[in-house]
Design a protein around this motif. Sequence first.
Motif, short mmCIF file in Angstrom:
data_model
loop_
_atom_site.label_atom_id
_atom_site.label_comp_id
_atom_site.label_asym_id
_atom_site.label_seq_id
_atom_site.Cartn_x
_atom_site.Cartn_y
_atom_site.Cartn_z
N THR A 185 0.84 -1.19 0.00
CA THR A 185 0.00 0.00 0.00
C THR A 185 0.88 1.25 0.00
O THR A 185 2.08 1.19 0.29
N LEU A 197 1.73 -8.18 1.06
CA LEU A 197 0.35 -8.62 1.24
C LEU A 197 -0.03 -9.63 0.16
O LEU A 197 0.20 -9.40 -1.03
N VAL A 200 -5.99 -8.99 -0.14
CA VAL A 200 -6.53 -7.71 0.31
C VAL A 200 -8.03 -7.69 0.00
O VAL A 200 -8.43 -8.01 -1.12
N LEU A 230 -10.08 -1.51 4.98
CA LEU A 230 -9.06 -2.40 4.44
C LEU A 230 -8.83 -3.58 5.37
O LEU A 230 -8.64 -3.39 6.58
N ALA A 232 -6.19 -6.99 5.19
CA ALA A 232 -5.11 -7.59 4.40
C ALA A 232 -4.43 -8.68 5.20
O ALA A 232 -4.37 -8.64 6.43
N ARG A 234 -0.79 -11.11 5.30
CA ARG A 234 0.57 -11.45 4.88
C ARG A 234 0.80 -12.94 5.15
O ARG A 234 0.13 -13.54 5.97
N LEU A 272 -2.74 0.58 -4.02
CA LEU A 272 -1.94 -0.62 -3.86
C LEU A 272 -1.18 -0.87 -5.15
O LEU A 272 -1.69 -0.62 -6.24
#
Length: 306
Positions: A185, A197, A200, A230, A232, A234, A272
């Motif tokens: 982002t 990420l 998302v 948002l 997200a 990882r 993004l």
Amino acid sequence: MRAVLIVNPKATATTARGRDVLARALASDLKLDVVETAHRGHACEIAAEAARDGLDLVVTLGGDGTVNEAINGLMSADVEQRPAFAAVPGGSANVFVRGLGQPADPVEATSALLESLRAERRRAIGLGTVNGRYFAFCAGIGYDAEVTRLVEARRHDGATSTPRLYVRTAVRHFYDGSTRADLSTDSIAGDPPLQGLQMVVVSNTSPWTYWGSRPLRPSPEASFDTGLDLFAMRRMRMVRTLRVLAQMASFSDEGPHGRTVARRHDLASLVLTGSAPAALEVDGDYVGDYDRFELASVPRALTVIA
């Protein structure tokens, strides 16, 4: 009121009988035309034409994809020419209708729509945009959109859209070794950028989707009356991902949390970028792969009958 009913005859739960019952019910209160969609994007064209012709109301009978197309057609018109919008559920998830607090059953939803028309109940809701396309409830980037792309390919081959199909596809894709998204982002509200990420979800309301009757809420605070939210992830490892899914399905308002999760609330805009093109789905439909995603909230964009 002059209105058009846009019917997607290929939607999961739409039938000719249901279309006829709905049309007769609405025709008792409206000067109504009924148009069936013939190809992808047709609902957008019909809604845009309705705005040009000065109609007062556009109603859809179909799934969330039909809703999205119709909204994009309406938003192509100037605000003073834009008809009001209503949706009757005819798809498998019907997230938009349920997000408005309307019944998921088409007959009950039609009755509620007629009551709202007679009581002149209207509401202005916000929308989101991603790369110039409007969305009603969500834009998914990365893993979520990759699964949507695979499911659409299965449906094209004749499979029926069911929660089980999505789960099987999602699990298979999780383990198939495909390259997943690597997204970052821009800075958000002064915070450092989020990096690495793989999935998302940008929400314009809550829930994001449903597992049967159970809502999945990656961003419980998201609302048609606020900006974008948002969520997200990882490093999507199986145990952690299952834990996050369980948190989404919980009725707690805390929402998903943990080391792999990042969340932001009430954003006016967001950018993004990907190290390579990543999949994008909008309101449950795959729309392509991109390496840059420009998202924005559009407050009080559309008048709905609800």
